[in-house]
Design a protein around this motif. Structure first.
Motif, PDB file in Angstrom:
ATOM      1  N   TYR A  12       3.108  10.265   2.578  1.00  0.00           N
ATOM      2  CA  TYR A  12       2.335   9.213   2.992  1.00  0.00           C
ATOM      3  C   TYR A  12       2.821   7.849   2.639  1.00  0.00           C
ATOM      4  O   TYR A  12       3.010   7.222   3.705  1.00  0.00           O
ATOM      5  CB  TYR A  12       0.809   9.368   2.853  1.00  0.00           C
ATOM      6  N   GLY A  13       2.914   7.696   1.367  1.00  0.00           N
ATOM      7  CA  GLY A  13       3.593   6.450   1.023  1.00  0.00           C
ATOM      8  C   GLY A  13       5.075   6.155   1.612  1.00  0.00           C
ATOM      9  O   GLY A  13       5.103   4.974   2.064  1.00  0.00           O
ATOM     10  N   VAL A  14       5.770   7.058   1.701  1.00  0.00           N
ATOM     11  CA  VAL A  14       7.240   6.942   2.104  1.00  0.00           C
ATOM     12  C   VAL A  14       7.192   6.649   3.601  1.00  0.00           C
ATOM     13  O   VAL A  14       7.659   5.731   4.021  1.00  0.00           O
ATOM     14  CB  VAL A  14       8.068   8.117   1.957  1.00  0.00           C
ATOM     15  N   ALA A  15       6.422   7.305   4.361  1.00  0.00           N
ATOM     16  CA  ALA A  15       6.140   6.952   5.840  1.00  0.00           C
ATOM     17  C   ALA A  15       5.631   5.712   5.849  1.00  0.00           C
ATOM     18  O   ALA A  15       6.007   4.850   6.739  1.00  0.00           O
ATOM     19  CB  ALA A  15       5.209   8.022   6.633  1.00  0.00           C
ATOM     20  N   MET A  16       4.625   5.282   5.218  1.00  0.00           N
ATOM     21  CA  MET A  16       3.855   3.909   5.366  1.00  0.00           C
ATOM     22  C   MET A  16       4.896   2.697   5.059  1.00  0.00           C
ATOM     23  O   MET A  16       4.951   1.896   5.620  1.00  0.00           O
ATOM     24  CB  MET A  16       2.787   3.876   4.591  1.00  0.00           C
ATOM     25  N   THR A  17       5.807   3.010   3.986  1.00  0.00           N
ATOM     26  CA  THR A  17       6.702   2.072   3.607  1.00  0.00           C
ATOM     27  C   THR A  17       7.865   1.759   4.674  1.00  0.00           C
ATOM     28  O   THR A  17       8.291   0.829   4.877  1.00  0.00           O
ATOM     29  CB  THR A  17       7.414   2.456   2.357  1.00  0.00           C
ATOM     30  N   LEU A  18       8.246   2.992   5.287  1.00  0.00           N
ATOM     31  CA  LEU A  18       9.438   2.981   6.297  1.00  0.00           C
ATOM     32  C   LEU A  18       8.708   2.030   7.650  1.00  0.00           C
ATOM     33  O   LEU A  18       9.468   1.255   8.174  1.00  0.00           O
ATOM     34  CB  LEU A  18       9.854   4.212   6.535  1.00  0.00           C
ATOM     35  N   LEU A  19       7.566   2.573   7.808  1.00  0.00           N
ATOM     36  CA  LEU A  19       6.850   1.899   9.058  1.00  0.00           C
ATOM     37  C   LEU A  19       6.709   0.354   8.947  1.00  0.00           C
ATOM     38  O   LEU A  19       6.865  -0.389   9.982  1.00  0.00           O
ATOM     39  CB  LEU A  19       5.830   2.616   9.469  1.00  0.00           C
ATOM     40  N   SER A  20       6.263   0.041   7.686  1.00  0.00           N
ATOM     41  CA  SER A  20       5.981  -1.392   7.445  1.00  0.00           C
ATOM     42  C   SER A  20       7.391  -2.154   7.335  1.00  0.00           C
ATOM     43  O   SER A  20       7.411  -3.100   7.761  1.00  0.00           O
ATOM     44  CB  SER A  20       5.355  -1.433   6.129  1.00  0.00           C
ATOM     45  N   LEU A  21       8.538  -1.717   6.750  1.00  0.00           N
ATOM     46  CA  LEU A  21       9.731  -2.080   6.892  1.00  0.00           C
ATOM     47  C   LEU A  21      10.140  -2.347   8.574  1.00  0.00           C
ATOM     48  O   LEU A  21      10.673  -3.393   8.655  1.00  0.00           O
ATOM     49  CB  LEU A  21      10.544  -1.435   6.142  1.00  0.00           C
ATOM     50  N   GLY A  22       9.936  -1.410   9.282  1.00  0.00           N
ATOM     51  CA  GLY A  22      10.130  -1.555  10.757  1.00  0.00           C
ATOM     52  C   GLY A  22       9.392  -2.656  11.382  1.00  0.00           C
ATOM     53  O   GLY A  22       9.852  -2.984  12.199  1.00  0.00           O
ATOM     54  N   MET A  23       8.011  -2.609  10.989  1.00  0.00           N
ATOM     55  CA  MET A  23       7.094  -3.819  11.420  1.00  0.00           C
ATOM     56  C   MET A  23       7.749  -5.138  11.086  1.00  0.00           C
ATOM     57  O   MET A  23       7.693  -5.918  11.957  1.00  0.00           O
ATOM     58  CB  MET A  23       5.634  -3.536  10.987  1.00  0.00           C
ATOM     59  N   ALA A  51       0.664  -1.202   0.082  1.00  0.00           N
ATOM     60  CA  ALA A  51      -0.035   0.037  -0.100  1.00  0.00           C
ATOM     61  C   ALA A  51       0.967   1.216   0.119  1.00  0.00           C
ATOM     62  O   ALA A  51       0.495   2.302  -0.669  1.00  0.00           O
ATOM     63  CB  ALA A  51      -1.033   0.115   1.158  1.00  0.00           C
ATOM     64  N   GLY A  52       1.860   1.136   0.844  1.00  0.00           N
ATOM     65  CA  GLY A  52       2.959   2.542   0.672  1.00  0.00           C
ATOM     66  C   GLY A  52       3.342   2.662  -0.608  1.00  0.00           C
ATOM     67  O   GLY A  52       3.572   3.689  -0.919  1.00  0.00           O
ATOM     68  N   ILE A  53       3.996   1.537  -1.301  1.00  0.00           N
ATOM     69  CA  ILE A  53       4.525   1.667  -2.617  1.00  0.00           C
ATOM     70  C   ILE A  53       3.475   2.288  -3.516  1.00  0.00           C
ATOM     71  O   ILE A  53       3.554   3.038  -4.265  1.00  0.00           O
ATOM     72  CB  ILE A  53       4.956   0.486  -3.054  1.00  0.00           C
ATOM     73  N   SER A  54       2.226   1.896  -3.380  1.00  0.00           N
ATOM     74  CA  SER A  54       1.296   2.423  -4.242  1.00  0.00           C
ATOM     75  C   SER A  54       0.904   3.931  -4.078  1.00  0.00           C
ATOM     76  O   SER A  54       0.748   4.665  -4.956  1.00  0.00           O
ATOM     77  CB  SER A  54      -0.040   1.748  -4.150  1.00  0.00           C
ATOM     78  N   PHE A  55       1.049   4.359  -2.853  1.00  0.00           N
ATOM     79  CA  PHE A  55       0.702   5.802  -2.402  1.00  0.00           C
ATOM     80  C   PHE A  55       1.929   6.716  -2.914  1.00  0.00           C
ATOM     81  O   PHE A  55       2.063   7.693  -3.324  1.00  0.00           O
ATOM     82  CB  PHE A  55       0.712   5.782  -0.964  1.00  0.00           C
ATOM     83  N   VAL A  56       3.284   5.965  -3.140  1.00  0.00           N
ATOM     84  CA  VAL A  56       4.501   6.691  -3.440  1.00  0.00           C
ATOM     85  C   VAL A  56       4.404   7.183  -4.792  1.00  0.00           C
ATOM     86  O   VAL A  56       4.709   8.215  -5.028  1.00  0.00           O
ATOM     87  CB  VAL A  56       5.751   5.849  -2.865  1.00  0.00           C
ATOM     88  N   VAL A  57       3.673   6.441  -5.729  1.00  0.00           N
ATOM     89  CA  VAL A  57       3.685   6.812  -7.106  1.00  0.00           C
ATOM     90  C   VAL A  57       2.518   7.818  -7.496  1.00  0.00           C
ATOM     91  O   VAL A  57       2.572   8.499  -8.428  1.00  0.00           O
ATOM     92  CB  VAL A  57       3.465   5.425  -7.895  1.00  0.00           C
ATOM     93  N   THR A  58       1.622   8.181  -6.343  1.00  0.00           N
ATOM     94  CA  THR A  58       0.748   9.369  -6.362  1.00  0.00           C
ATOM     95  C   THR A  58       1.540  10.633  -5.925  1.00  0.00           C
ATOM     96  O   THR A  58       1.751  10.711  -4.696  1.00  0.00           O
ATOM     97  CB  THR A  58      -0.257   8.942  -5.726  1.00  0.00           C
ATOM     98  N   PRO A  59       1.724  11.694  -6.567  1.00  0.00           N
ATOM     99  CA  PRO A  59       2.516  12.613  -6.041  1.00  0.00           C
ATOM    100  C   PRO A  59       1.941  13.411  -4.883  1.00  0.00           C
ATOM    101  O   PRO A  59       2.456  13.772  -4.133  1.00  0.00           O
ATOM    102  CB  PRO A  59       2.313  13.652  -7.261  1.00  0.00           C
ATOM    103  N   VAL A  60       0.521  13.468  -4.748  1.00  0.00           N
ATOM    104  CA  VAL A  60      -0.132  13.890  -3.515  1.00  0.00           C
ATOM    105  C   VAL A  60       0.188  13.365  -2.445  1.00  0.00           C
ATOM    106  O   VAL A  60       0.169  14.031  -1.324  1.00  0.00           O
ATOM    107  CB  VAL A  60      -1.621  14.256  -4.114  1.00  0.00           C
ATOM    108  N   GLU A  61       0.328  11.891  -2.455  1.00  0.00           N
ATOM    109  CA  GLU A  61       0.371  11.156  -1.219  1.00  0.00           C
ATOM    110  C   GLU A  61       1.685  10.683  -1.168  1.00  0.00           C
ATOM    111  O   GLU A  61       1.805   9.557  -0.667  1.00  0.00           O
ATOM    112  CB  GLU A  61      -0.826  10.015  -1.067  1.00  0.00           C
ATOM    113  N   ARG A  62       2.781  11.227  -1.806  1.00  0.00           N
ATOM    114  CA  ARG A  62       4.072  10.529  -1.632  1.00  0.00           C
ATOM    115  C   ARG A  62       4.735  10.405  -0.256  1.00  0.00           C
ATOM    116  O   ARG A  62       5.168   9.476   0.191  1.00  0.00           O
ATOM    117  CB  ARG A  62       4.785  11.479  -2.656  1.00  0.00           C
TER     118      ARG A  62
END
Length: 127
Positions: free
Chosen positions: A89-100, A76-87
């Motif tokens: 959010y996507g980066v933060a979600m990707t990093l937190l998911s890696l932490g999990m 989900a984070g990667i899909s948000f990263v490709v959207t410029p408006v939610e980039r």
């Protein structure tokens, strides 16, 4: 064992961080949404809430299952990263998911090492 404590903290902080991120982003920071805010918050937060008690209690099985759940948040984070408006959010979600994921992996690994060391100590004691 310090490694077990650090991996536990990584799991807990990443899980709580993901919950806070989803609530804050979808509740206040998102500029435009195609679905209602409450629906998106529920879809992303309910699975995290279901894992929260087991993670806080240090259950090994919950940490392993958290690794699987983290994969979906990573996608989900990667899909948000490709959207410029939610980039952001996507980066933060990707990093937190890696932490999990990493927290769950290292917790399970270190938990198994500690359990094996206890079994070896008991076996040596009984001989």
């Amino acid at each position: 064992m310090k490694a077990l404590r650090y991996s536990y903290l990584l799991s807990v902080l990443s899980l709580l961080g993901m919950m806070i991120l989803v609530i804050v982003w979808n509740g206040w920071l998102a500029t435009e949404q195609s679905v209602p805010k409450s629906f998106e918050i529920a879809v992303f937060c309910i699975p995290l809430v279901l894992f929260l008690r087991g993670i806080l209690n240090g259950k090994r099985a919950m940490h392993v299952a958290l690794m699987v759940l983290a994969f979906f948040y990573f996608m989900a984070g990667i899909s948000f990263v490709v959207t410029p408006v939610e980039r952001a959010y996507g980066v933060a979600m990707t990093l937190l998911s890696l932490g999990m994921y990493l927290g769950g992996y290292y917790y399970a690994k270190n938990h198994d090492k500690l359990a094996q060391a206890r079994l070896d100590a008991e076996e040596a004691k009984s001989e």
